[in-house]
Structures are given as C-alpha cells and as structure tokens.
Design a protein around this motif. Structure first.
Motif, short mmCIF file in Angstrom:
data_model
loop_
_atom_site.label_atom_id
_atom_site.label_comp_id
_atom_site.label_asym_id
_atom_site.label_seq_id
_atom_site.Cartn_x
_atom_site.Cartn_y
_atom_site.Cartn_z
N ASP A 36 37.43 37.49 39.36
CA ASP A 36 37.66 36.84 40.65
C ASP A 36 39.13 36.89 41.02
O ASP A 36 39.49 37.13 42.18
N ALA A 37 40.00 36.65 40.05
CA ALA A 37 41.43 36.68 40.31
C ALA A 37 41.88 38.07 40.70
O ALA A 37 42.70 38.25 41.62
N GLU A 38 41.35 39.09 40.02
CA GLU A 38 41.71 40.47 40.35
C GLU A 38 41.22 40.84 41.74
O GLU A 38 41.92 41.54 42.49
N CYS A 39 40.02 40.39 42.09
CA CYS A 39 39.49 40.68 43.41
C CYS A 39 40.32 40.01 44.50
O CYS A 39 40.60 40.61 45.54
N ALA A 40 40.75 38.78 44.24
CA ALA A 40 41.59 38.07 45.21
C ALA A 40 42.93 38.78 45.38
O ALA A 40 43.44 38.92 46.51
N ALA A 41 43.51 39.25 44.27
CA ALA A 41 44.79 39.95 44.34
C ALA A 41 44.64 41.27 45.08
O ALA A 41 45.50 41.64 45.90
N LEU A 42 43.56 42.00 44.80
CA LEU A 42 43.33 43.27 45.49
C LEU A 42 43.13 43.04 46.98
O LEU A 42 43.68 43.79 47.81
N THR A 43 42.37 42.02 47.33
CA THR A 43 42.14 41.70 48.74
C THR A 43 43.46 41.41 49.44
O THR A 43 43.74 41.92 50.53
N ARG A 44 44.28 40.57 48.81
CA ARG A 44 45.57 40.22 49.41
C ARG A 44 46.46 41.45 49.57
O ARG A 44 47.08 41.66 50.62
N ASN A 45 46.52 42.29 48.54
CA ASN A 45 47.38 43.48 48.60
C ASN A 45 46.92 44.47 49.64
O ASN A 45 47.74 45.06 50.37
N LEU A 46 45.61 44.69 49.73
CA LEU A 46 45.10 45.64 50.73
C LEU A 46 45.36 45.15 52.14
O LEU A 46 45.69 45.95 53.03
N LYS A 96 55.27 33.67 51.88
CA LYS A 96 54.90 32.92 50.69
C LYS A 96 54.09 31.69 51.10
O LYS A 96 54.30 31.12 52.17
N GLY A 97 53.18 31.30 50.24
CA GLY A 97 52.40 30.11 50.51
C GLY A 97 51.27 30.31 51.49
O GLY A 97 50.67 29.34 51.95
N ALA A 98 50.97 31.57 51.82
CA ALA A 98 49.87 31.84 52.74
C ALA A 98 48.54 31.47 52.08
O ALA A 98 48.37 31.64 50.87
N ALA A 99 47.62 30.97 52.87
CA ALA A 99 46.31 30.62 52.34
C ALA A 99 45.59 31.87 51.86
O ALA A 99 45.79 32.96 52.42
N PRO A 100 44.77 31.78 50.83
CA PRO A 100 44.03 32.96 50.37
C PRO A 100 43.10 33.49 51.44
O PRO A 100 42.67 32.74 52.33
N SER A 101 42.79 34.76 51.37
CA SER A 101 41.89 35.36 52.34
C SER A 101 40.53 34.67 52.27
O SER A 101 40.02 34.41 51.17
N PRO A 102 39.94 34.34 53.43
CA PRO A 102 38.66 33.63 53.40
C PRO A 102 37.50 34.48 52.92
O PRO A 102 36.45 33.95 52.56
N ARG A 103 37.69 35.79 52.88
CA ARG A 103 36.60 36.67 52.46
C ARG A 103 37.15 37.75 51.54
O ARG A 103 38.12 38.42 51.88
N MET A 104 36.54 37.90 50.38
CA MET A 104 36.97 38.94 49.45
C MET A 104 36.39 40.29 49.87
O MET A 104 35.26 40.36 50.38
#
Length: 216
Positions: A36-46, A96-104
């Motif tokens: 889940d953490a990797e998916c969140a990081a990938l989503t944010r980076n993309l 910095k401090g942006a909310a996580p993406s609502p959809r992975m």
C-alpha cells in the motif's frame, strides 16, 4: 470471525495456533502494508511528474502562441502569465504537506514499456508532420498537426497511467487541432492559426496539470 494467528514452537518445527478472539479482546488497528505504501508513493510520483510535464509543455505552447500575436505587448503579457502559471502548477504539485491522492492508480502490466512506445511514436509523428508540411509548402499546418498528434497520444496514456484527466486533454487538444485546420481552410494567416492553436493547447494542458495536482 476474525482470528489472531500466533506461532508456537514444537519439536518438529513451527505450527499455527489460532484461538478465536473473544468479544472482550481489544482489536489492534492494522498498519498499512508495504504494498500500500509503495502504491501511494508511485501514485504521488506519477501525478507530480504528470503535472510537471503538462505544465512545461503548456509553457512551450503558450510561447508558440504568443509568437503569432500581432501585438508585442500582448505577447509579452502572455509569456509572463505563462511562466507564472507554470511555476505555480509545479509548486502546487510538489508542495510539502499535501493530502494523499484520494485514489490510487491501477496500472496495467508493462505500463512503462507502453508509455515509452507511445512517446516514441508521438515524437516520430511530430517530426513527420513538420517534414511533410514544409515539403508540401504548407508550414501553416504545423501547429494544428502537432496539436492533433499530441492530443491523440493522450488517449492511450490515459489508460497506461490510469489518469482519466488525460482523456479530457486528448479530446480538447484534438478539437483545438480541428479548429486550427478550419482557420487555415477559411484563409486566415499562419500567425493567427499559430496564436489560436498555441494558446488553446496551453490552456488545455494547464487545466489538466492543475486538476491532476489538486484532485489527483
């Protein structure tokens, strides 16, 4: 019924002992898994990278459009606004401090390879448009032709990146290209066509960049 599995040692090795949880047993919140953490990081980076690429190419289109404007003062104003909008989009995406993406994102198999193929085809098609337009004596076709290529390449990218905003960009850029060809057909100057197509493409790309940065 939820069960808590604990490992107990035996002479022959490890075995699972699974006593049922009673109603009085406190439940422990599960921590996010590594996947889940990797998916969140990938989503944010993309999405950050998407915002960066969209806004930078919006800047390129804006400068191209400004070069076709009759007024140098208006062209300068467009260029200043273009630089400001581009920097603001990038800062918004990387804040910095942006909310996580609502959809992975849910990426297809070999998505990176697919993206590479689409981008190579896009570059080749752009050079083909430029070469064919110049060889035929119709350089005014170049802005609309490139806008069409860029618009079409967003259709497969929408699926490869699992980013629905790219479908909107694809449709609107294709419309901008069609409008550009229409302006050529009615006899408007190449400068006017370049200004209209360039600025329209810039607005579409900025709108997509800001939506990806804010909404995910």
């Amino acid at each position: 019924m939820f069960e808590r599995h604990t490992k107990t040692a035996t002479r022959s090795g490890w075995s699972l002992y699974s006593p049922p949880m009673t109603p009085t047993t406190p439940s422990t919140p599960s921590s996010p898994s590594t996947a889940d953490a990797e998916c969140a990081a990938l989503t944010r980076n993309l999405r950050r990278r998407g915002t960066l690429v969209l806004s930078v190419f919006a800047l390129v289109w804006a400068f191209a459009g400004a070069s076709g404007m009759a007024s140098s003062t208006a062209a300068l104003a467009v260029e200043i606004a273009a630089g400001t909008l581009t920097v603001a989009a990038i800062v918004l995406a990387y804040r910095k401090g942006a909310a996580p993406s609502p959809r992975m994102v849910s990426l297809p198999d070999n998505w990176a390879r697919g993206v590479g193929i689409v981008n190579v085809v896009e570059v080749v098609a752009i050079f083909a448009v430029i070469a064919a337009s110049n060889a035929s004596g119709h350089p005014s076709f170049i802005p609309a032709g490139i806008a069409l290529v860029v618009g079409l390449h967003f259709f497969p990218l929408a699926g490869l990146y699992d980013q629905w905003q790219y479908k909107g960009a694809a449709v609107l850029l294709t419309v901008a290209a069609v409008v550009g060809f229409g302006l050529i057909a009615v006899g408007l100057s190449s400068e006017t066509v370049r200004a209209v197509v360039g600025l329209a493409a810039a607005v579409v790309l900025w709108a997509s960049a800001y939506h990806v940065a804010v909404k995910g």
